[in-house]
Design a protein around this motif. Structure first.
Motif, PDB file in Angstrom:
ATOM      1  N   ASP A 147       0.828  -1.202   0.000  1.00 45.94           N
ATOM      2  CA  ASP A 147       0.000   0.000   0.000  1.00 45.94           C
ATOM      3  C   ASP A 147       0.866   1.257   0.000  1.00 45.94           C
ATOM      4  O   ASP A 147       0.601   2.208   0.707  1.00 45.94           O
ATOM      5  CB  ASP A 147      -0.939  -0.012   1.225  1.00 45.94           C
ATOM      6  CG  ASP A 147      -1.977   1.105   1.132  1.00 45.94           C
ATOM      7  OD1 ASP A 147      -2.458   1.364   0.029  1.00 45.94           O
ATOM      8  OD2 ASP A 147      -2.274   1.723   2.174  1.00 45.94           O
ATOM      9  N   ARG A 148       1.944   1.234  -0.765  1.00 49.64           N
ATOM     10  CA  ARG A 148       2.783   2.417  -0.951  1.00 49.64           C
ATOM     11  C   ARG A 148       3.106   2.445  -2.442  1.00 49.64           C
ATOM     12  O   ARG A 148       2.971   1.440  -3.117  1.00 49.64           O
ATOM     13  CB  ARG A 148       4.104   2.281  -0.180  1.00 49.64           C
ATOM     14  CG  ARG A 148       3.965   1.753   1.214  1.00 49.64           C
ATOM     15  CD  ARG A 148       5.265   1.090   1.735  1.00 49.64           C
ATOM     16  NE  ARG A 148       6.473   1.831   1.439  1.00 49.64           N
ATOM     17  CZ  ARG A 148       7.459   1.366   0.679  1.00 49.64           C
ATOM     18  NH1 ARG A 148       7.391   0.165   0.148  1.00 49.64           N
ATOM     19  NH2 ARG A 148       8.534   2.088   0.447  1.00 49.64           N
ATOM     20  N   SER A 149       3.528   3.600  -2.919  1.00 43.66           N
ATOM     21  CA  SER A 149       3.952   3.590  -4.323  1.00 43.66           C
ATOM     22  C   SER A 149       5.456   3.367  -4.369  1.00 43.66           C
ATOM     23  O   SER A 149       6.221   4.000  -3.646  1.00 43.66           O
ATOM     24  CB  SER A 149       3.574   4.906  -5.008  1.00 43.66           C
ATOM     25  OG  SER A 149       4.124   5.984  -4.305  1.00 43.66           O
ATOM     26  N   PHE A 150       5.879   2.389  -5.150  1.00 43.11           N
ATOM     27  CA  PHE A 150       7.317   2.123  -5.317  1.00 43.11           C
ATOM     28  C   PHE A 150       7.537   1.455  -6.668  1.00 43.11           C
ATOM     29  O   PHE A 150       6.586   0.992  -7.313  1.00 43.11           O
ATOM     30  CB  PHE A 150       7.849   1.256  -4.176  1.00 43.11           C
ATOM     31  CG  PHE A 150       7.194  -0.099  -4.068  1.00 43.11           C
ATOM     32  CD1 PHE A 150       6.037  -0.273  -3.318  1.00 43.11           C
ATOM     33  CD2 PHE A 150       7.745  -1.201  -4.709  1.00 43.11           C
ATOM     34  CE1 PHE A 150       5.441  -1.518  -3.224  1.00 43.11           C
ATOM     35  CE2 PHE A 150       7.150  -2.455  -4.610  1.00 43.11           C
ATOM     36  CZ  PHE A 150       6.001  -2.608  -3.861  1.00 43.11           C
ATOM     37  N   LYS A 193      -8.302   9.204   3.444  1.00 41.79           N
ATOM     38  CA  LYS A 193      -6.979   9.781   3.641  1.00 41.79           C
ATOM     39  C   LYS A 193      -7.011  10.889   4.703  1.00 41.79           C
ATOM     40  O   LYS A 193      -6.038  11.139   5.388  1.00 41.79           O
ATOM     41  CB  LYS A 193      -6.446  10.356   2.318  1.00 41.79           C
ATOM     42  CG  LYS A 193      -6.541   9.391   1.144  1.00 41.79           C
ATOM     43  CD  LYS A 193      -5.572   8.217   1.303  1.00 41.79           C
ATOM     44  CE  LYS A 193      -5.749   7.197   0.201  1.00 41.79           C
ATOM     45  NZ  LYS A 193      -6.869   6.264   0.419  1.00 41.79           N
ATOM     46  N   GLN A 225      -1.786  11.979  11.687  1.00 46.20           N
ATOM     47  CA  GLN A 225      -0.394  12.416  11.593  1.00 46.20           C
ATOM     48  C   GLN A 225      -0.216  13.812  12.179  1.00 46.20           C
ATOM     49  O   GLN A 225       0.757  14.090  12.867  1.00 46.20           O
ATOM     50  CB  GLN A 225       0.064  12.404  10.131  1.00 46.20           C
ATOM     51  CG  GLN A 225       0.378  10.997   9.652  1.00 46.20           C
ATOM     52  CD  GLN A 225       0.927  11.000   8.247  1.00 46.20           C
ATOM     53  OE1 GLN A 225       1.122  12.047   7.638  1.00 46.20           O
ATOM     54  NE2 GLN A 225       1.168   9.813   7.719  1.00 46.20           N
ATOM     55  N   ARG A 243      -1.806   6.178  -2.601  1.00 50.89           N
ATOM     56  CA  ARG A 243      -1.366   6.963  -1.461  1.00 50.89           C
ATOM     57  C   ARG A 243      -0.035   7.642  -1.756  1.00 50.89           C
ATOM     58  O   ARG A 243       0.834   7.105  -2.437  1.00 50.89           O
ATOM     59  CB  ARG A 243      -1.195   6.030  -0.255  1.00 50.89           C
ATOM     60  CG  ARG A 243      -0.864   6.730   1.032  1.00 50.89           C
ATOM     61  CD  ARG A 243      -2.110   7.086   1.790  1.00 50.89           C
ATOM     62  NE  ARG A 243      -3.071   5.990   1.763  1.00 50.89           N
ATOM     63  CZ  ARG A 243      -2.954   4.910   2.543  1.00 50.89           C
ATOM     64  NH1 ARG A 243      -1.939   4.775   3.351  1.00 50.89           N
ATOM     65  NH2 ARG A 243      -3.848   3.969   2.486  1.00 50.89           N
ATOM     66  N   LYS A 244       0.118   8.851  -1.204  1.00 47.91           N
ATOM     67  CA  LYS A 244       1.422   9.495  -1.290  1.00 47.91           C
ATOM     68  C   LYS A 244       2.393   8.775  -0.356  1.00 47.91           C
ATOM     69  O   LYS A 244       1.984   8.265   0.680  1.00 47.91           O
ATOM     70  CB  LYS A 244       1.305  10.969  -0.861  1.00 47.91           C
ATOM     71  CG  LYS A 244       0.933  11.890  -2.024  1.00 47.91           C
ATOM     72  CD  LYS A 244       0.759  13.304  -1.545  1.00 47.91           C
ATOM     73  CE  LYS A 244      -0.694  13.541  -1.142  1.00 47.91           C
ATOM     74  NZ  LYS A 244      -0.917  14.795  -0.465  1.00 47.91           N
ATOM     75  N   PRO A 245       3.675   8.701  -0.716  1.00 52.75           N
ATOM     76  CA  PRO A 245       4.624   8.025   0.180  1.00 52.75           C
ATOM     77  C   PRO A 245       4.736   8.776   1.499  1.00 52.75           C
ATOM     78  O   PRO A 245       4.532   9.991   1.559  1.00 52.75           O
ATOM     79  CB  PRO A 245       5.941   8.061  -0.594  1.00 52.75           C
ATOM     80  CG  PRO A 245       5.756   9.008  -1.722  1.00 52.75           C
ATOM     81  CD  PRO A 245       4.289   9.197  -1.942  1.00 52.75           C
ATOM     82  N   ASP A 246       5.049   8.030   2.517  1.00 52.11           N
ATOM     83  CA  ASP A 246       5.147   8.603   3.850  1.00 52.11           C
ATOM     84  C   ASP A 246       6.257   9.662   3.876  1.00 52.11           C
ATOM     85  O   ASP A 246       7.375   9.404   3.473  1.00 52.11           O
ATOM     86  CB  ASP A 246       5.487   7.480   4.830  1.00 52.11           C
ATOM     87  CG  ASP A 246       5.211   7.900   6.247  1.00 52.11           C
ATOM     88  OD1 ASP A 246       4.991   7.025   7.075  1.00 52.11           O
ATOM     89  OD2 ASP A 246       5.224   9.107   6.522  1.00 52.11           O
ATOM     90  N   ARG A 247       5.884  10.844   4.346  1.00 51.26           N
ATOM     91  CA  ARG A 247       6.855  11.940   4.274  1.00 51.26           C
ATOM     92  C   ARG A 247       7.698  12.090   5.536  1.00 51.26           C
ATOM     93  O   ARG A 247       8.688  12.768   5.555  1.00 51.26           O
ATOM     94  CB  ARG A 247       6.122  13.263   3.983  1.00 51.26           C
ATOM     95  CG  ARG A 247       6.054  13.599   2.497  1.00 51.26           C
ATOM     96  CD  ARG A 247       5.077  14.712   2.236  1.00 51.26           C
ATOM     97  NE  ARG A 247       3.711  14.200   2.217  1.00 51.26           N
ATOM     98  CZ  ARG A 247       2.726  14.668   2.995  1.00 51.26           C
ATOM     99  NH1 ARG A 247       2.938  15.648   3.827  1.00 51.26           N
ATOM    100  NH2 ARG A 247       1.518  14.145   2.913  1.00 51.26           N
ATOM    101  N   ARG A 248       7.255  11.427   6.615  1.00 47.61           N
ATOM    102  CA  ARG A 248       7.894  11.730   7.896  1.00 47.61           C
ATOM    103  C   ARG A 248       9.317  11.183   7.999  1.00 47.61           C
ATOM    104  O   ARG A 248      10.192  11.795   8.550  1.00 47.61           O
ATOM    105  CB  ARG A 248       7.043  11.195   9.048  1.00 47.61           C
ATOM    106  CG  ARG A 248       5.900  12.109   9.391  1.00 47.61           C
ATOM    107  CD  ARG A 248       4.965  11.426  10.328  1.00 47.61           C
ATOM    108  NE  ARG A 248       4.487  10.175   9.755  1.00 47.61           N
ATOM    109  CZ  ARG A 248       4.509   9.023  10.394  1.00 47.61           C
ATOM    110  NH1 ARG A 248       4.966   8.952  11.602  1.00 47.61           N
ATOM    111  NH2 ARG A 248       4.056   7.938   9.815  1.00 47.61           N
ATOM    112  N   SER A 272      11.860   6.031   4.651  1.00 45.87           N
ATOM    113  CA  SER A 272      12.008   4.585   4.756  1.00 45.87           C
ATOM    114  C   SER A 272      11.893   3.938   3.388  1.00 45.87           C
ATOM    115  O   SER A 272      12.017   2.732   3.257  1.00 45.87           O
ATOM    116  CB  SER A 272      10.921   4.028   5.670  1.00 45.87           C
ATOM    117  OG  SER A 272       9.670   4.334   5.100  1.00 45.87           O
ATOM    118  N   GLY A 273      11.643   4.746   2.371  1.00 49.71           N
ATOM    119  CA  GLY A 273      11.319   4.235   1.043  1.00 49.71           C
ATOM    120  C   GLY A 273      12.205   3.116   0.520  1.00 49.71           C
ATOM    121  O   GLY A 273      11.730   1.982   0.399  1.00 49.71           O
TER     122      GLY A 273
END
Lengths: 314, 275
Positions: free
Chosen positions: A117-120, A205, A212, B2-7, B10-11
């Motif tokens: 569930d992330r873009s990579f 979202k 956050q 989803r946008k990647p985690d910005r905090r 860890s990518g």
């Protein structure tokens, strides 16, 4: 957005009330039921009629190997079942396989879904790789696991654990239950992953961003925001997974044949053995009836719990 | 998406972990495919052989051993039962969603309960009845059984797809004077088409992979692909590379269909019930 059903129901009720002051005319009722009937009648005939025969067989002492034919013995077969320790073992294995498989497949499924569930780079390829075990024919994957992966002399797994100095293991005869579970969990993890993934992607979202902003860490957000929202997806995965896993036959038939002895037999396999290898039709039928009653009890409880998720309206 | 985690960044690490886990998880399939291109001597060797001259011998051997009739039987049993399921499930789920009958949830519960019943509990009478009707080892017996096996799931799935159709659509159709059949065909079917595809795909997967009925009710005449796979293992001793090739061929139709229709598969698996 109101659904079709609600609107139709309201309109139908109004129309019916106007027509005859309450209650639905029988013609209207039949017109509504008609499209349902072919499926209902087909299902009744193909699934319920054989089951009535099973109940009848279960009251007979009927072994194809004995020449005297079948005699009515009433509940005798049922009494025998409860003194049959193999039946108890198989019942226990059925529960164990189902609970363990659903648990580990769901755990792995959640981990994979979170990672996906992330873009990579290559996300689509990774998802394709991960769903493939669910698509492989179970017979093929059972043979693959027992022969290619778990074989004591040339299996891939023993080679891998040999790299870190663990001596070879004869998986399917020394650890039959673990072996079968490996193949089962491997097959069912993608199913759980896909369900959880669709849950994650349906997540709003805004709530995540709010969490956050409030300074909640990743773990905290997962436990108190994501997991509760995934509940319905997880429940559905457990229910559907359990329906299929409890009937597992292919892996047991092909990987261990229920052995050694009857150590890894589950109920479907044991009943198959009694009926088609032992030709003990009466005994096997009685076991089938007991299993059906147990399944109905468990399934009713489970469905009542989860029914709210399906939002069924009367 | 989803946008990647910005905090925290860890990518790259997480991506590597994901790829490694995925490859480990996929490795049994990869191993099966690799083995299918080996000679038998290289297939069952210790330590395993990773580099070898690939050969198509095993595929030739499988296709030359009369696999065709098994694939034809599987195709008939899967194709016809899926069509029958759709023909029965669409009107039924329509009745259960848009024109609800009394006791809707009882009917739904009845359908799904038939799917929960262990197949072994009904296999003996089915065997005896099929024997008396002289339809043992007959592919049409499998068609009937696979239809009953998939029908409950299909009714549930199609119902949830019908429920998603907004009420305005039906009202508009009625205002235009469309009759019941016309509304169903011209208005509703196009809207639930993706759901129909998902339902059909699930039915195809379960019917193509089904083994238990086929094992007990078929023999030489009407045996399906899973039975063929098992016969490869037992009849002539163990030929690992050839068995792998047969497994690849047996799995290929469903694997390709599933890869192509991943999105529909998700909706299908969740019975469209969770939105």
């Amino acid at each position: 957005m109101s659904t079709l059903v609600e609107r139709q129901q309201v309109r139908a009720r109004k129309a019916a009330t106007e027509r005859q002051g309450g209650g639905m005319s029988s013609a209207e009722g039949w017109r509504r039921r008609l499209p349902l009937l072919p499926a209902l009648i087909f299902t009744l005939i193909v699934t319920q009629v054989p089951f009535l025969f099973t109940i009848w067989y279960s009251l007979q002492n009927w072994n194809l190997l004995r020449p005297e034919g079948n005699q009515f013995v009433g509940l005798g077969n049922y009494v025998d079942i409860f003194s049959d320790s193999t039946f108890r073992g198989a019942a226990l294995n059925s529960v164990l396989f189902t609970l363990a498989c659903v648990f580990f497949a769901m755990l792995l499924g959640i981990i994979f879904a979170l990672l996906l569930d992330r873009s990579f780079a290559g996300r689509g390829v990774v998802r394709t790789l991960l769903i493939t075990p669910f698509l492989i024919m179970p017979v093929a994957s059972s043979l693959l696991w027992s022969i290619s992966i778990l074989n004591p002399s040339y299996g891939l797994l023993n080679w891998v654990i040999g790299l870190v100095g663990i001596p070879p293991v004869d998986w399917t005869s020394q650890h039959p239950i673990v072996s079968i579970l490996m193949a089962l969990v491997w097959q069912w993890t993608p199913f759980m992953m896909l369900l959880v993934l669709s849950g994650l992607q349906a997540q709003s979202k805004d709530v995540l961003e709010a969490a956050q902003v409030d300074g909640a860490g990743w773990w905290r957000t997962f436990i108190s925001v994501t997991l509760p929202q995934l509940r319905r997806y997880i429940e559905l995965g457990i229910l559907l997974g359990a329906i299929y896993v409890v009937n597992t036959f292919d892996q047991i038939y092909l990987m261990t044949a229920g052995g050694p002895g009857t150590a890894s037999a589950n109920l479907p396999f044991y009943i198959y053995q009694r009926a088609f290898l032992g030709f003990d039709i009466g005994q096997a039928a009685a076991m089938g009836v007991v299993v059906v009653i147990a399944t109905i009890i468990v399934a009713t409880l489970a469905l009542r719990l989860i029914f709210k998720s399906f939002d069924v309206k009367d | 998406m989803r946008k990647p985690d910005r905090r925290f960044n860890s990518g790259p690490i997480l991506t590597t972990v994901t790829w490694v886990l995925a490859l480990i998880f996929f490795s049994p399939v990869l191993w099966m495919v690799l083995t299918s291109f080996k000679q038998e001597s290289a297939a069952a060797s210790d330590p395993p052989v990773f580099f070898f001259a690939p050969t198509l011998d095993q595929y030739r051997a499988v296709l030359g051993s009369g696999a065709g009739s098994y694939f034809a039987n599987s195709a008939i049993a899967t194709g016809v039962s899926t069509i029958l399921v759709i023909l029965l499930a669409v009107p039924a789920s329509y009745a259960l969603s848009i024109r609800p009958v009394k006791k809707t949830s009882d009917v739904l519960f009845f359908f799904i309960s038939t799917r929960m019943l262990p197949v072994v509990a009904v296999i003996m009478p089915i065997y005896v009845i099929a024997g008396q009707l002289k339809v043992l080892d007959n592919v049409w017996t499998l068609v009937v059984l696979y239809t009953s096996m998939n029908l409950p799931i299909a009714v549930w799935m199609m119902r949830s797809f019908f429920l998603e159709v907004p009420g305005e659509v039906l009202e508009a159709a009625q205002m235009d004077g469309a009759g019941l059949m016309k509304t169903l065909w011209r208005v509703l079917m196009p809207m639930v088409a993706p759901g129909l595809a998902a339902t059909a795909l699930i039915c195809v997967i379960f019917a193509w992979n089904e083994f238990f009925f086929a094992l007990i009710l078929t023999a030489g005449q009407s045996a399906t692909v899973p039975v063929f796979l098992v016969s490869q293992m037992t009849s002539e001793g163990l030929f690992l590379a050839q068995l792998s090739a047969a497994s690849v061929l047996a799995s290929l139709p469903v694997v390709i269909a599933g890869w192509v229709a991943q999105k529909q598969l998700v909706r299908g698996l969740s019975m469209g019930a969770v939105k």
